[in-house]
Design an enzyme around this catalytic site. Structure first.
Site, short mmCIF file in Angstrom:
data_model
loop_
_atom_site.label_atom_id
_atom_site.label_comp_id
_atom_site.label_asym_id
_atom_site.label_seq_id
_atom_site.Cartn_x
_atom_site.Cartn_y
_atom_site.Cartn_z
N ASP A 13 8.06 4.18 0.68
CA ASP A 13 8.72 4.19 -0.63
C ASP A 13 10.21 3.89 -0.55
O ASP A 13 11.01 4.38 -1.35
CB ASP A 13 8.46 5.52 -1.36
CG ASP A 13 6.97 5.82 -1.39
OD1 ASP A 13 6.21 4.87 -1.66
OD2 ASP A 13 6.57 6.95 -1.10
N GLY A 15 11.25 0.89 -0.98
CA GLY A 15 11.46 -0.26 -1.85
C GLY A 15 11.15 -1.58 -1.14
O GLY A 15 11.73 -2.62 -1.45
N ASN A 39 -3.61 3.21 0.78
CA ASN A 39 -2.80 4.41 0.50
C ASN A 39 -1.37 4.07 0.10
O ASN A 39 -0.70 4.85 -0.56
CB ASN A 39 -2.80 5.37 1.71
CG ASN A 39 -2.59 4.67 3.02
OD1 ASN A 39 -2.40 3.46 3.08
ND2 ASN A 39 -2.63 5.42 4.10
N ALA A 40 -0.89 2.91 0.52
CA ALA A 40 0.49 2.53 0.24
C ALA A 40 0.57 1.69 -1.03
O ALA A 40 -0.20 0.75 -1.20
CB ALA A 40 1.05 1.73 1.41
N HIS A 42 3.07 -0.73 -3.20
CA HIS A 42 4.34 -1.47 -3.22
C HIS A 42 4.66 -1.86 -4.66
O HIS A 42 3.88 -2.55 -5.31
CB HIS A 42 4.25 -2.71 -2.33
CG HIS A 42 4.39 -2.37 -0.87
ND1 HIS A 42 4.34 -3.30 0.13
CD2 HIS A 42 4.60 -1.17 -0.28
CE1 HIS A 42 4.52 -2.69 1.29
NE2 HIS A 42 4.66 -1.40 1.07
N ASP A 281 22.19 1.72 -6.72
CA ASP A 281 22.60 2.13 -8.07
C ASP A 281 22.21 3.58 -8.39
O ASP A 281 22.75 4.17 -9.33
CB ASP A 281 22.01 1.18 -9.11
CG ASP A 281 20.50 1.09 -9.00
OD1 ASP A 281 20.02 0.72 -7.90
OD2 ASP A 281 19.80 1.39 -9.98
P1 IMP Z 1 -2.67 9.33 4.22
O1 IMP Z 1 -1.96 8.11 4.69
O2 IMP Z 1 -3.29 9.15 2.86
O3 IMP Z 1 -3.64 9.89 5.23
O4 IMP Z 1 -1.55 10.48 4.03
C1 IMP Z 1 -0.82 11.02 5.13
C2 IMP Z 1 0.63 11.23 4.76
O5 IMP Z 1 1.26 9.98 4.57
C3 IMP Z 1 0.85 12.01 3.46
O6 IMP Z 1 2.03 12.78 3.57
C4 IMP Z 1 1.04 10.90 2.44
O7 IMP Z 1 1.78 11.33 1.32
C5 IMP Z 1 1.82 9.91 3.27
N1 IMP Z 1 1.68 8.50 2.80
C6 IMP Z 1 0.64 7.69 3.00
N2 IMP Z 1 0.88 6.48 2.44
C7 IMP Z 1 2.10 6.55 1.90
C8 IMP Z 1 2.91 5.61 1.20
O8 IMP Z 1 2.59 4.45 0.98
N3 IMP Z 1 4.12 6.05 0.78
C9 IMP Z 1 4.54 7.32 1.03
N4 IMP Z 1 3.82 8.21 1.67
C10 IMP Z 1 2.61 7.84 2.12
MG MG Z 2 5.05 3.22 -2.10
#
Ligand code: IMP
Ligand code: MG
Length: 332
Positions: A13, A15, A39-40, A42, A281
């Site tokens: 996160d 950016g 999980n991520a 963008h 900003d």
């Molecule tokens: P998982 O990747 O879903 O197994 O989560 C494991 C840890 O990584 C947790 O603390 C999630 O919040 C964090 N996490 C996984 N993907 C992201 C992401 O894209 N951004 C921020 N935190 C993430």
């Molecule tokens: Mg993100």
């Protein structure tokens, strides 16, 4: 033209989506390959619209860019098909035929495991899906009929493009502090998130990488459990204008001031050649929308200067607002 790797410095996160969308438009990227998994998220703001992308590469905003998903990734078929509709990229999207598939059962395992709950996973099932891949029982993209039209040898496409001198970007997800090996274990995600791992997931070797651009946010956030040095309260975070909710899960993000120590570590472990600093900003409100370095307030310039001095890499890009083009581009 060697390729560029984009990697996150902190807990994701930072950016990266915004930086990638800017580079896609500005440098007219030819190929962008996404790594990591669903999980991520963008976030890309373009022409007044917001996209929170879990599967489609953030470079989609440049209409001529070939979009790929690497063999080392995990694909959520439903999310992938849905995002292809919203971004209208069907005709230029490819998935490596060996990318793993995340199934509903993985998400259920993720959500019902007490251990994973304690870590505060996103619940998408990435950890359990990776476990299956390691056991060599996972389904891969070539096993899924709906994915047939998009199957490709992504590593070959990327390497051919690099060899042909085209402009290629490897899109990392999450950040170094979430790395399975180098992050705040066990409060980490299920993969290595460093630049080397991004290359490995895409199928590109280290000698073909020319640029590693590490992305810092001007303050630090994290979702889920685990340490966060310098963490401030939600109340304080709201007061400073740093309070965020996660683009993917909607969860509240915890926050902390920028850490030069962590920034140095991220530069070292990614072998970064350049940095980007986003959301300037949010720390220096008078910078909002600036597109020239000279428009920045003195303290903001000092902050950028400190980052360069302490990490040893130039700050090439500075984000000053949410839109893809709200950037100060300091590259020569
Ligand atoms: P998982 O990747 O879903 O197994 O989560 C494991 C840890 O990584 C947790 O603390 C999630 O919040 C964090 N996490 C996984 N993907 C992201 C992401 O894209 N951004 C921020 N935190 C993430
Ligand atoms: Mg993100």
């Amino acid at each position: 033209m060697p390729c560029t790797v984009i990697s996150g410095a902190f807990w994701g996160d930072e950016g990266k989506g915004k930086i990638i969308s800017y580079l896609a438009l500005k440098d007219k990227l030819d190929v962008c390959i996404r790594t990591g998994s669903v999980n991520a998220a963008h976030t890309v703001w373009y022409q007044g619209k917001r996209y929170a992308l879990h599967m489609v590469p953030a470079a989609f905003v440049h209409e001529k860019c070939r979009l790929l998903i690497g063999a080392g990734t995990n694909v959520h078929v439903g999310k992938f098909l849905e995002e292809m509709e919203t971004t209208k990229v069907k005709n230029r999207m490819g998935i490596d035929e060996q990318a793993s598939i995340i199934e509903e059962k993985h998400s259920l395992q993720d959500k019902t495991s007490a251990h994973l709950k304690g870590i505060g996973t996103t619940g998408w099932g990435v950890g359990p899906a990776v476990e299956e891949r390691v056991r060599r029982t996972a389904k891969v993209a070539r096993d899924i009929p709906e994915l047939k039209p998009y199957l490709t040898d992504a590593a070959k496409e990327v390497n051919d493009a690099i060899d042909a001198g085209r402009n290629v970007l490897l899109e990392g997800t999450q950040g170094l502090m979430l790395s399975l090996y180098h992050g705040t274990y066990p409060y980490v995600t299920s993969r290595d998130t460093s630049a080397s791992a991004i290359c490995s997931e895409a199928g590109v070797g280290p000698t073909k990488v020319g640029n590693v651009l590490v992305v810092f946010k001007s303050f630090i956030t994290r979702v889920g459990a685990g340490p966060l040095p310098g963490e401030i309260t939600k109340e304080e975070s709201l007061k400073r204008g740093w309070f965020e909710t996660a683009a993917g899960t909607g969860r509240e993000r915890r926050s902390a001031p920028f850490s030069f120590e962590l920034a140095k570590k991220a530069v070292m472990m990614n072998s970064a050649t350049q940095a980007a600093v986003t959301k300037l900003d949010c720390v220096y409100p008078q910078c909002r929308g600036a597109r020239k370095y000279d428009e920045l307030a003195k303290e903001a310039k000092q902050f950028i200067d400190d980052i360069e001095k302490k990490t040893g890499v130039p700050v090439a890009l500075v984000g000053t607002g949410p839109e893809a083009l709200d950037i100060i581009d300091r590259r020569k």
